[in-house]
Design an enzyme around this catalytic site. Structure first.
Site, mmCIF file in Angstrom:
data_model
loop_
_atom_site.group_PDB
_atom_site.id
_atom_site.type_symbol
_atom_site.label_atom_id
_atom_site.label_comp_id
_atom_site.label_asym_id
_atom_site.label_seq_id
_atom_site.Cartn_x
_atom_site.Cartn_y
_atom_site.Cartn_z
ATOM 1 N N GLU A 169 0.859 -1.190 0.000
ATOM 2 C CA GLU A 169 0.000 0.000 0.000
ATOM 3 C C GLU A 169 0.895 1.239 0.000
ATOM 4 O OE1 GLU A 169 -3.787 1.782 -0.168
ATOM 5 O OE2 GLU A 169 -3.160 -0.302 -0.410
ATOM 6 N N GLU A 190 -0.401 9.550 -5.884
ATOM 7 C CA GLU A 190 0.711 8.607 -5.908
ATOM 8 C C GLU A 190 0.950 8.058 -7.307
ATOM 9 O OE1 GLU A 190 -1.289 6.334 -3.019
ATOM 10 O OE2 GLU A 190 -1.203 8.080 -1.720
ATOM 11 N N ASP A 202 -7.150 3.015 2.746
ATOM 12 C CA ASP A 202 -6.796 1.749 3.394
ATOM 13 C C ASP A 202 -7.997 0.808 3.455
ATOM 14 O OD1 ASP A 202 -4.127 2.708 4.018
ATOM 15 O OD2 ASP A 202 -5.099 3.976 5.498
#
Length: 497
Positions: free
Chosen positions: A297, A328, A481
């Site tokens: 992750e 990201e 998450d």
């Protein structure tokens, strides 16, 4: 007159039933329909949201989301964990005596002024970000003000702990968490999360989460989206101190899925330390038994050299699956000279074709193939308006359900509801899009009745679904998450992996 009086009575009764329907929508539908039909006023109106695009999409998801044939039994998660102190960013900065000036991004925060500039920069964009605060004393002063703030809330924090907590909600799963777990965090963790004694420490690591709502204003500043700005002076997670504890715990725990996170926490370290630690990460991953998938992750980063090293220094080939968001993804492409790397930032909702091109490039350049010693075969991409799961063909199953489940949990967790409340969510995804900007992609028009769109490109399958975005989010931290954990929970890996 009698006819007029009868019509008036019927009108008043219809109005009364309408009021009952609006004020008491939870009443059994059969009771309302019976009352309505007794007045002979035609078919009863549909409850709010049922016939809306949001309602149809939510119903379609529920039909698509099924558990895989082969399920995980034991999941090991590491290595970053902390306590999140969540509060209003604007109110904290006001309490610190700061005023909004010109926003400016800082790769690392050294002062209160840096904090104010970075917060203004990202709040103006409505974008999430995470930064390291280098000055220990200043950080602890700010953290004390934040912790004692009347509205401050304390939660489980750190990608690993949040993912572990999400998995632990399923009672048939055993979850191992390795990370710096202090007394407050241990108290907050689910009873189903096992923490090895070597992971326990006397003092918690605190991360400050400054949230803002969509449309929230601070003088001339106005947030286009709800989001958060995270900062910390986190030395234990920053050094990935629990990596060796994590790997040594795996032999006894015998997981059938490993989830790793926390590489981004090394941004505050020297280049030499980063290179050395990443080599140790790769060595540690290689010690995990063959056949046990490893999900990495990613999280917010600003150090291009660190990201480039993660991509090229065997970290990507060592893992099986990736989870990341739009910040990201673009930063990864910029750091490794990938497609669309000249794009400085996203303008609004990220273009699906551009995202698809970058995901394809990652799997083609760094993913599993006959000619490359790589295990990487899956990427779960999430942004506010939509999600995409990209997989190398032949290695993963049930990805249609997995991408839908990830999107569904984004809506329920943001709104803090058990099920989707269609009155509190809206579709923000593009009504139509191209599946590629570099090749002759297909044009797709969204259909809420069939919310998962699938397309293929040279041995890579893509599953796309829009997100029902919460209009008044209760909490934005940990959404990524939760999305990745839910997507993994519904995923099935083929044994020949």
């Amino acid at each position: 007159m009698a006819l007029w009086r009868g019509s008036a009575y019927a009108g008043f009764l219809a109005l009364a039933v309408g009021c009952v329907f609006l004020l008491e929508p939870q009443l059994p539908g059969s009771a309302l329909r019976s009352l309505w039909s007794s007045l002979q006023l035609g078919p009863a109106p549909a409850p709010p949201g049922v016939g809306s695009p949001e309602g149809r999409l939510a119903a379609a998801w529920d039909a698509l989301i099924v558990r895989p044939a082969r399920r995980w039994r034991r999941v090991a998660v590491g290595v970053n964990a902390c306590v999140d102190v969540v509060l209003s960013g604007v109110k904290l900065l006001q309490a610190l005596g700061l005023s909004p000036g010109n926003g400016k991004d800082h790769s690392e925060l050294h002062s209160r002024n840096d904090l104010e500039e970075a917060f203004v920069h990202f709040m103006g964009k409505g974008a999430a970000a995470e930064r390291f605060f280098s000055d220990k004393e200043t950080f602890h002063d700010i953290a004390q003000v934040a912790s004692e703030f009347p509205e401050a809330q304390h939660y489980v924090g750190g990608n690993a702990a949040l993912i572990g907590q999400k998995f632990a909600a399923n009672s048939d799963l055993k979850v191992l968490l390795c990370g710096p777990v202090g007394p407050k965090l241990h108290e907050l963790l689910d009873d189903n999360v096992f923490v090895p004694p070597e992971s326990l420490q006397e003092v918690d690591e605190f991360h400050l989460i400054l949230e803002y709502q969509a449309g929230e204003e601070w003088d001339q500043l106005k947030a286009p989206h709800a989001n958060r700005f995270i900062f910390s002076h986190d030395l234990s997670n920053g050094a990935m101190n629990m990596l060796e504890v994590f790997v040594s715990s795996l032999e006894e725990f015998q997981p059938d899925l490993v989830v790793l996170s926390g590489l981004h926490m090394m941004e505050g370290q020297s280049k030499e330390f980063q290179r050395k630690r990443l080599l140790e990460v790769v060595t540690s991953i290689s010690d995990i038994p063959t056949g046990v998938p490893v999900h990495l992750e990613l999280a917010s980063m600003t150090n291009k050299e660190l990201m480039s090293t993660i991509v090229h220094q065997q970290v990507f080939p060592a893992v099986t699956s990736l989870g990341l968001n739009e910040q990201e993804l673009l930063f990864l492409s910029q750091s490794a000279s990938g497609p669309h790397s000249s794009l400085s930032s996203w303008n609004g909702v990220p273009d699906v074709g551009v995202v698809s091109d970058i995901l394809f490039w990652i799997l083609k350049e760094h993913g599993k193939s006959e000619s490359r010693a790589s295990d990487l075969s899956r990427i779960h991409f999430h942004t506010l308006a939509y999600h995409i799961l990209a997989t190398v063909d032949g290695h993963w199953a049930n990805q249609l359900a997995a991408v839908a489940a990830g999107a569904r949990v984004a809506a329920t967790q943001a709104c803090a509801t058990e099920t989707i409340d269609t009155r509190r969510v809206s579709l923000k995804a593009p009504h139509e899009f191209m599946t590629s900007r570099l090749e002759a992609g297909s044009r797709v028009v969204l259909n809420p009745n069939e919310p998962v769109v699938e397309w293929h490109r040279e041995g890579v399958s893509f599953h796309f679904t829009p997100v029902l975005v919460c209009k008044d989010p209760v909490r934005t931290v940990g959404l990524g998450d939760a999305i990745s954990a839910e997507g993994l929970f519904y995923s099935e890996v083929h044994p020949h992996l």
